[in-house]
Design an enzyme around this catalytic site. Structure first.
Site, PDB file in Angstrom:
ATOM      1  N   HIS A 126       0.805  -1.220   0.000  1.00 38.55           N
ATOM      2  CA  HIS A 126       0.000   0.000   0.000  1.00 38.55           C
ATOM      3  C   HIS A 126       0.839   1.271   0.000  1.00 38.55           C
ATOM      4  CE1 HIS A 126      -3.608  -2.510   1.638  1.00 38.55           C
ATOM      5  NE2 HIS A 126      -3.393  -2.688   0.357  1.00 38.55           N
ATOM      6  N   GLY A 193      -1.826  -9.279  12.460  1.00 37.27           N
ATOM      7  CA  GLY A 193      -2.328  -7.925  12.683  1.00 37.27           C
ATOM      8  C   GLY A 193      -3.100  -7.308  11.542  1.00 37.27           C
ATOM      9  N   SER A 195      -7.076  -7.223   9.660  1.00 35.10           N
ATOM     10  CA  SER A 195      -8.480  -7.649   9.706  1.00 35.10           C
ATOM     11  C   SER A 195      -8.835  -8.440   8.445  1.00 35.10           C
ATOM     12  CB  SER A 195      -9.403  -6.435   9.846  1.00 35.10           C
ATOM     13  OG  SER A 195      -9.243  -5.589   8.719  1.00 35.10           O
ATOM     14  N   PRO A 220      -5.493 -10.570  18.033  1.00 38.37           N
ATOM     15  CA  PRO A 220      -6.303 -10.726  19.258  1.00 38.37           C
ATOM     16  C   PRO A 220      -7.755 -11.072  18.942  1.00 38.37           C
ATOM     17  CG  PRO A 220      -5.242  -8.538  19.167  1.00 38.37           C
ATOM     18  CD  PRO A 220      -5.002  -9.196  17.850  1.00 38.37           C
TER      19      PRO A 220
HETATM   20  C1  BJW Z   1      -3.717  -6.541  16.348  1.00 38.92           C
HETATM   21  C2  BJW Z   1      -3.245  -5.828  17.451  1.00 38.92           C
HETATM   22  C3  BJW Z   1      -2.032  -6.264  18.031  1.00 38.92           C
HETATM   23  C4  BJW Z   1      -5.084  -4.914  16.787  1.00 38.92           C
HETATM   24  N1  BJW Z   1      -1.409  -7.320  17.514  1.00 38.92           N
HETATM   25  N2  BJW Z   1      -3.079  -7.573  15.870  1.00 38.92           N
HETATM   26  C5  BJW Z   1     -12.538  -7.793  -4.111  1.00 38.92           C
HETATM   27  C6  BJW Z   1     -13.765  -7.779  -3.472  1.00 38.92           C
HETATM   28  C7  BJW Z   1     -14.327  -6.592  -3.035  1.00 38.92           C
HETATM   29  C8  BJW Z   1     -13.663  -5.367  -3.212  1.00 38.92           C
HETATM   30  C9  BJW Z   1     -12.444  -5.381  -3.824  1.00 38.92           C
HETATM   31  C10 BJW Z   1     -11.903  -6.569  -4.285  1.00 38.92           C
HETATM   32  N3  BJW Z   1     -10.698  -6.300  -4.834  1.00 38.92           N
HETATM   33  C11 BJW Z   1     -10.469  -4.960  -4.729  1.00 38.92           C
HETATM   34  C12 BJW Z   1     -11.524  -4.383  -4.110  1.00 38.92           C
HETATM   35  C13 BJW Z   1     -11.668  -2.938  -3.802  1.00 38.92           C
HETATM   36  C14 BJW Z   1     -10.866  -2.502  -2.602  1.00 38.92           C
HETATM   37  C15 BJW Z   1     -11.259  -3.331  -1.381  1.00 38.92           C
HETATM   38  O1  BJW Z   1     -10.568  -4.193  -0.901  1.00 38.92           O
HETATM   39  N4  BJW Z   1     -12.382  -3.028  -0.765  1.00 38.92           N
HETATM   40  C16 BJW Z   1     -12.783  -3.745   0.457  1.00 38.92           C
HETATM   41  C17 BJW Z   1     -13.001  -2.763   1.584  1.00 38.92           C
HETATM   42  C18 BJW Z   1     -13.913  -4.661   0.158  1.00 38.92           C
HETATM   43  N5  BJW Z   1      -9.444  -2.615  -2.848  1.00 38.92           N
HETATM   44  C19 BJW Z   1      -8.762  -1.673  -3.500  1.00 38.92           C
HETATM   45  O2  BJW Z   1      -9.325  -0.699  -3.968  1.00 38.92           O
HETATM   46  C20 BJW Z   1      -7.281  -1.873  -3.677  1.00 38.92           C
HETATM   47  N6  BJW Z   1      -6.919  -1.672  -5.044  1.00 38.92           N
HETATM   48  C21 BJW Z   1      -7.213  -2.566  -5.985  1.00 38.92           C
HETATM   49  O3  BJW Z   1      -7.749  -3.616  -5.726  1.00 38.92           O
HETATM   50  O4  BJW Z   1      -6.833  -2.186  -7.261  1.00 38.92           O
HETATM   51  C22 BJW Z   1      -7.391  -2.910  -8.363  1.00 38.92           C
HETATM   52  C23 BJW Z   1      -8.798  -2.448  -8.510  1.00 38.92           C
HETATM   53  C24 BJW Z   1      -9.084  -1.114  -8.640  1.00 38.92           C
HETATM   54  C25 BJW Z   1     -10.402  -0.703  -8.792  1.00 38.92           C
HETATM   55  C26 BJW Z   1     -11.430  -1.630  -8.783  1.00 38.92           C
HETATM   56  C27 BJW Z   1     -11.139  -2.991  -8.629  1.00 38.92           C
HETATM   57  C28 BJW Z   1      -9.803  -3.400  -8.508  1.00 38.92           C
HETATM   58  C29 BJW Z   1      -6.506  -0.825  -2.886  1.00 38.92           C
HETATM   59  C30 BJW Z   1      -6.670  -0.949  -1.421  1.00 38.92           C
HETATM   60  C31 BJW Z   1      -5.939   0.204  -0.720  1.00 38.92           C
HETATM   61  C32 BJW Z   1      -6.143   0.209   0.780  1.00 38.92           C
HETATM   62  N7  BJW Z   1      -5.617   1.424   1.300  1.00 38.92           N
HETATM   63  C33 BJW Z   1      -5.554   1.625   2.745  1.00 38.92           C
HETATM   64  C34 BJW Z   1      -4.978   3.052   3.025  1.00 38.92           C
HETATM   65  C35 BJW Z   1      -3.479   3.077   2.729  1.00 38.92           C
HETATM   66  C36 BJW Z   1      -2.851   4.378   3.048  1.00 38.92           C
HETATM   67  C37 BJW Z   1      -2.982   4.759   4.500  1.00 38.92           C
HETATM   68  O5  BJW Z   1      -2.484   4.056   5.408  1.00 38.92           O
HETATM   69  O6  BJW Z   1      -3.581   5.783   4.758  1.00 38.92           O
HETATM   70  O7  BJW Z   1      -4.698   0.632   3.346  1.00 38.92           O
HETATM   71  S1  BJW Z   1      -7.094   1.376   3.613  1.00 38.92           S
HETATM   72  C38 BJW Z   1      -6.402   0.602   5.034  1.00 38.92           C
HETATM   73  O8  BJW Z   1      -6.819  -0.791   5.107  1.00 38.92           O
HETATM   74  C39 BJW Z   1      -4.860   0.573   4.772  1.00 38.92           C
HETATM   75  C40 BJW Z   1      -4.510  -0.787   5.301  1.00 38.92           C
HETATM   76  O9  BJW Z   1      -3.271  -1.199   4.770  1.00 38.92           O
HETATM   77  C41 BJW Z   1      -5.681  -1.641   4.882  1.00 38.92           C
HETATM   78  C42 BJW Z   1      -5.813  -2.914   5.665  1.00 38.92           C
HETATM   79  O10 BJW Z   1      -6.064  -2.660   7.018  1.00 38.92           O
HETATM   80  P1  BJW Z   1      -5.427  -3.574   8.137  1.00 38.92           P
HETATM   81  O11 BJW Z   1      -3.953  -3.431   8.127  1.00 38.92           O
HETATM   82  O12 BJW Z   1      -5.988  -4.930   8.042  1.00 38.92           O
HETATM   83  O13 BJW Z   1      -5.935  -2.800   9.463  1.00 38.92           O
HETATM   84  P2  BJW Z   1      -7.327  -2.986  10.261  1.00 38.92           P
HETATM   85  O14 BJW Z   1      -7.455  -1.808  11.153  1.00 38.92           O
HETATM   86  O15 BJW Z   1      -8.431  -3.287   9.367  1.00 38.92           O
HETATM   87  O16 BJW Z   1      -7.067  -4.280  11.140  1.00 38.92           O
HETATM   88  C43 BJW Z   1      -6.124  -4.290  12.194  1.00 38.92           C
HETATM   89  C44 BJW Z   1      -6.128  -5.684  12.786  1.00 38.92           C
HETATM   90  O17 BJW Z   1      -5.124  -5.734  13.771  1.00 38.92           O
HETATM   91  C45 BJW Z   1      -7.448  -6.069  13.470  1.00 38.92           C
HETATM   92  O18 BJW Z   1      -7.841  -7.357  13.014  1.00 38.92           O
HETATM   93  C46 BJW Z   1      -7.086  -6.113  14.953  1.00 38.92           C
HETATM   94  O19 BJW Z   1      -7.802  -7.115  15.661  1.00 38.92           O
HETATM   95  C47 BJW Z   1      -5.619  -6.420  14.885  1.00 38.92           C
HETATM   96  N8  BJW Z   1      -4.830  -5.954  16.042  1.00 38.92           N
HETATM   97  N9  BJW Z   1      -4.071  -4.810  17.784  1.00 38.92           N
HETATM   98  C48 BJW Z   1      -1.906  -7.952  16.506  1.00 38.92           C
HETATM   99  N10 BJW Z   1      -1.497  -5.618  19.155  1.00 38.92           N
END
Ligand code: BJW
Ligand code: ZN
Length: 245
Positions: A126, A193, A195, A220
């Site tokens: 990302h 870590g 979701s 967690p």
């Molecule tokens: C702990 C803890 C501790 C807490 N120890 N754990 C297929 C189906 C449906 C939709 C799509 C699909 N393919 C693509 C899409 C569209 C979209 C998408 O996924 N949408 C979904 C929401 C459904 N994806 C995209 O648009 C991506 N691009 C793409 O696919 O391009 C091709 C395309 C384009 C157009 C159309 C179709 C295809 C791009 C995705 C970009 C995501 N960007 C972000 C922001 C980045 C910049 C920034 O940081 O500001 O990335 S959003 C945000 O979410 C960030 C993260 O990297 C990402 C994931 O989040 P993450 O890391 O999982 O965090 P959390 O908060 O969700 O979870 C934290 C976890 O930690 C929790 O589970 C806690 O329990 C745990 N935790 N403490 C261990 N101590």
């Protein structure tokens, strides 16, 4: 109760044994791994997407509507991230890389903490919050300093933006292909870590399960994939990752 305790400790032992035997390891990390360095997550309690609309702050449309607001969000995070230090989870991943033949760390995090900790083979799915690029020309720079005026502008007259990947945008060239290759070659795949709600990153988990890798989830909370993985270890990554060494 006793049976449950036994089952959980068995899961740890099995996961540790699988990791010790592995020659090729791939890892997918998410915001939870940086949470213990003081960086908020997105979707957990206190996460950004609990208080803000991601449509306003992490989409190209949001940036086009209000670039100053989006830049203020990123500038505040740049300030917080510049103070953050790698934690014991990051360090454990450096040690795993040192021990195995082939290792790839696939991260969704943009904070650079894995590299700062000493991980070498890192794929940033990302993007990188320390990189800034022009929305029109090919100009880009690495810049960790606070920005004086928001939004910043390029010499060509167009706006600069953080080199991160927003919803609806393509991932960096070759990143998901390299991540897919690493997952297909892995004996053990660690998912820590995240979701697992954002694609294509989340799709790497069922891919690893299908190709027969041992999949260790560290979180967690349960995720949509917890039932499918080999071992779902519940707890903070800064405790669980070191305990697997
Ligand atoms: C702990 C803890 C501790 C807490 N120890 N754990 C297929 C189906 C449906 C939709 C799509 C699909 N393919 C693509 C899409 C569209 C979209 C998408 O996924 N949408 C979904 C929401 C459904 N994806 C995209 O648009 C991506 N691009 C793409 O696919 O391009 C091709 C395309 C384009 C157009 C159309 C179709 C295809 C791009 C995705 C970009 C995501 N960007 C972000 C922001 C980045 C910049 C920034 O940081 O500001 O990335 S959003 C945000 O979410 C960030 C993260 O990297 C990402 C994931 O989040 P993450 O890391 O999982 O965090 P959390 O908060 O969700 O979870 C934290 C976890 O930690 C929790 O589970 C806690 O329990 C745990 N935790 N403490 C261990 N101590
Ligand atoms: Zn430019």
């Amino acid at each position: 109760m006793r049976a449950r305790v036994l089952k959980v400790s068995n899961a740890f032992d099995h996961a540790r044994a699988a990791l010790r035997k592995a020659r090729s390891v791939a890892v997918l990390t998410g915001a939870g791994v940086s949470a213990e360095s003081g960086i908020p997550t997105f979707r957990s309690t206190g996460g950004y997407w609990r208080n803000f609309r991601f449509e306003d702050l992490a989409t190209p449309e949001g940036f086009a509507r209000d670039p100053k607001l989006v830049w203020e969000f990123y500038e505040a995070r740049r300030r917080d991230m510049s103070l953050a230090k790698p934690n014991a989870g990051h360090q454990a991943l450096v040690e795993i890389e040192r021990r195995v033949e082939t290792f790839t760390l696939i991260t969704q995090n943009i904070d650079g903490l894995h590299t700062l900790a000493g991980s070498k083979n890192v794929i940033c799915l990302h993007g990188d919050i320390w990189k800034i690029r022009c929305i029109r020309c090919s100009y880009s720079r690495t810049d960790r300093e606070p920005l004086a005026d928001l939004p910043p502008y390029c010499k060509c007259g167009a706006m600069l933006r953080p080199a991160v990947v927003w919803f609806g945008e393509q991932l960096p060239e070759g990143a998901i292909e390299a991540a897919t290759r690493a997952v297909l070659a892995a004996d053990v795949f660690i998912v820590a870590g995240t979701s697992a709600q954002v694609y294509p990153a989340a799709g790497l988990i069922p891919l690893a399960v299908r190709q027969g890798a041992k999949v260790i989830e560290i979180n967690p909370e349960a995720t949509d994939f917890s039932e499918d993985v080999s071992w779902s270890l519940r707890g903070p990554s800064a405790e669980i990752l070191p305990s697997l060494l």
